[in-house]
Design a protein around this motif. Sequence first.
Motif, mmCIF file in Angstrom:
data_model
loop_
_atom_site.group_PDB
_atom_site.id
_atom_site.type_symbol
_atom_site.label_atom_id
_atom_site.label_comp_id
_atom_site.label_asym_id
_atom_site.label_seq_id
_atom_site.Cartn_x
_atom_site.Cartn_y
_atom_site.Cartn_z
ATOM 1 N N ALA A 70 0.845 -1.203 0.000
ATOM 2 C CA ALA A 70 0.000 0.000 0.000
ATOM 3 C C ALA A 70 0.877 1.249 0.000
ATOM 4 O O ALA A 70 0.553 2.241 -0.666
ATOM 5 C CB ALA A 70 -0.936 -0.003 1.205
ATOM 6 N N TYR A 71 1.980 1.197 0.736
ATOM 7 C CA TYR A 71 2.931 2.311 0.747
ATOM 8 C C TYR A 71 3.436 2.592 -0.663
ATOM 9 O O TYR A 71 3.433 3.738 -1.123
ATOM 10 C CB TYR A 71 4.110 1.998 1.679
ATOM 11 N N VAL A 72 3.879 1.550 -1.377
ATOM 12 C CA VAL A 72 4.425 1.720 -2.730
ATOM 13 C C VAL A 72 3.349 2.248 -3.674
ATOM 14 O O VAL A 72 3.613 3.145 -4.490
ATOM 15 C CB VAL A 72 5.036 0.398 -3.247
ATOM 16 N N ARG A 73 2.148 1.737 -3.563
ATOM 17 C CA ARG A 73 1.051 2.223 -4.417
ATOM 18 C C ARG A 73 0.774 3.704 -4.169
ATOM 19 O O ARG A 73 0.620 4.483 -5.101
ATOM 20 C CB ARG A 73 -0.221 1.417 -4.152
ATOM 21 N N VAL A 129 10.946 4.518 -14.687
ATOM 22 C CA VAL A 129 11.128 3.277 -13.943
ATOM 23 C C VAL A 129 12.263 3.436 -12.942
ATOM 24 O O VAL A 129 12.212 2.901 -11.828
ATOM 25 C CB VAL A 129 11.414 2.110 -14.918
ATOM 26 N N GLU A 130 13.285 4.215 -13.313
ATOM 27 C CA GLU A 130 14.428 4.426 -12.421
ATOM 28 C C GLU A 130 13.996 5.123 -11.129
ATOM 29 O O GLU A 130 14.475 4.779 -10.047
ATOM 30 C CB GLU A 130 15.521 5.249 -13.123
ATOM 31 N N ALA A 138 14.501 0.708 -3.749
ATOM 32 C CA ALA A 138 15.839 0.429 -3.214
ATOM 33 C C ALA A 138 16.019 1.092 -1.854
ATOM 34 O O ALA A 138 16.640 0.522 -0.952
ATOM 35 C CB ALA A 138 16.910 0.892 -4.197
ATOM 36 N N GLU A 139 15.485 2.302 -1.685
ATOM 37 C CA GLU A 139 15.598 3.009 -0.411
ATOM 38 C C GLU A 139 14.848 2.271 0.695
ATOM 39 O O GLU A 139 15.232 2.320 1.865
ATOM 40 C CB GLU A 139 15.047 4.432 -0.517
#
Length: 148
Positions: A123-126, A137-138, A145-146
């Motif tokens: 949910a955080y990433v979304r 994408v980077e 990565a963080e």
Amino acid sequence: MNCPKCGHVDSKVIDSRASESQDAIRRRRECLECNARFTTYERREEQPLVVIKRDGSREPFDFQKLRRGLMVAAAKRPISGEDIDILINDIRDSLQSSFRFEVESATLGDMVLLRLKNLDFVAYVRFASVYKDFRTVEEFTGELAELS
């Protein structure tokens, strides 16, 4: 305070105590003209929370708007609506207890991400993908990565 029976403006306070919900002061009063007794409640005036958008415009904090965004981010995840309500209320309480009644949308987003990271990684990433407006994408993989 006008007497509800005779309309006289002078009364005396007989008793004061916190209301049952603890959000007001309950006062028993007695009219100095007709001796009628009545109850009044004294409440703190709520200061509305204002969000300062990226373009500088201001709008009232909208619990439901933030809730909708979080519900989308938490779709098909083990996060209940109650969890989301607690998260939003925690943010609102934190701002009000620090006497901040204006908050920048970026700060608000960071506060959401901080709490969401502890609640559910997906949910955080979304939420972060929409909030941080990743263009490549980077940028997206850099954020992942963080977190790792």
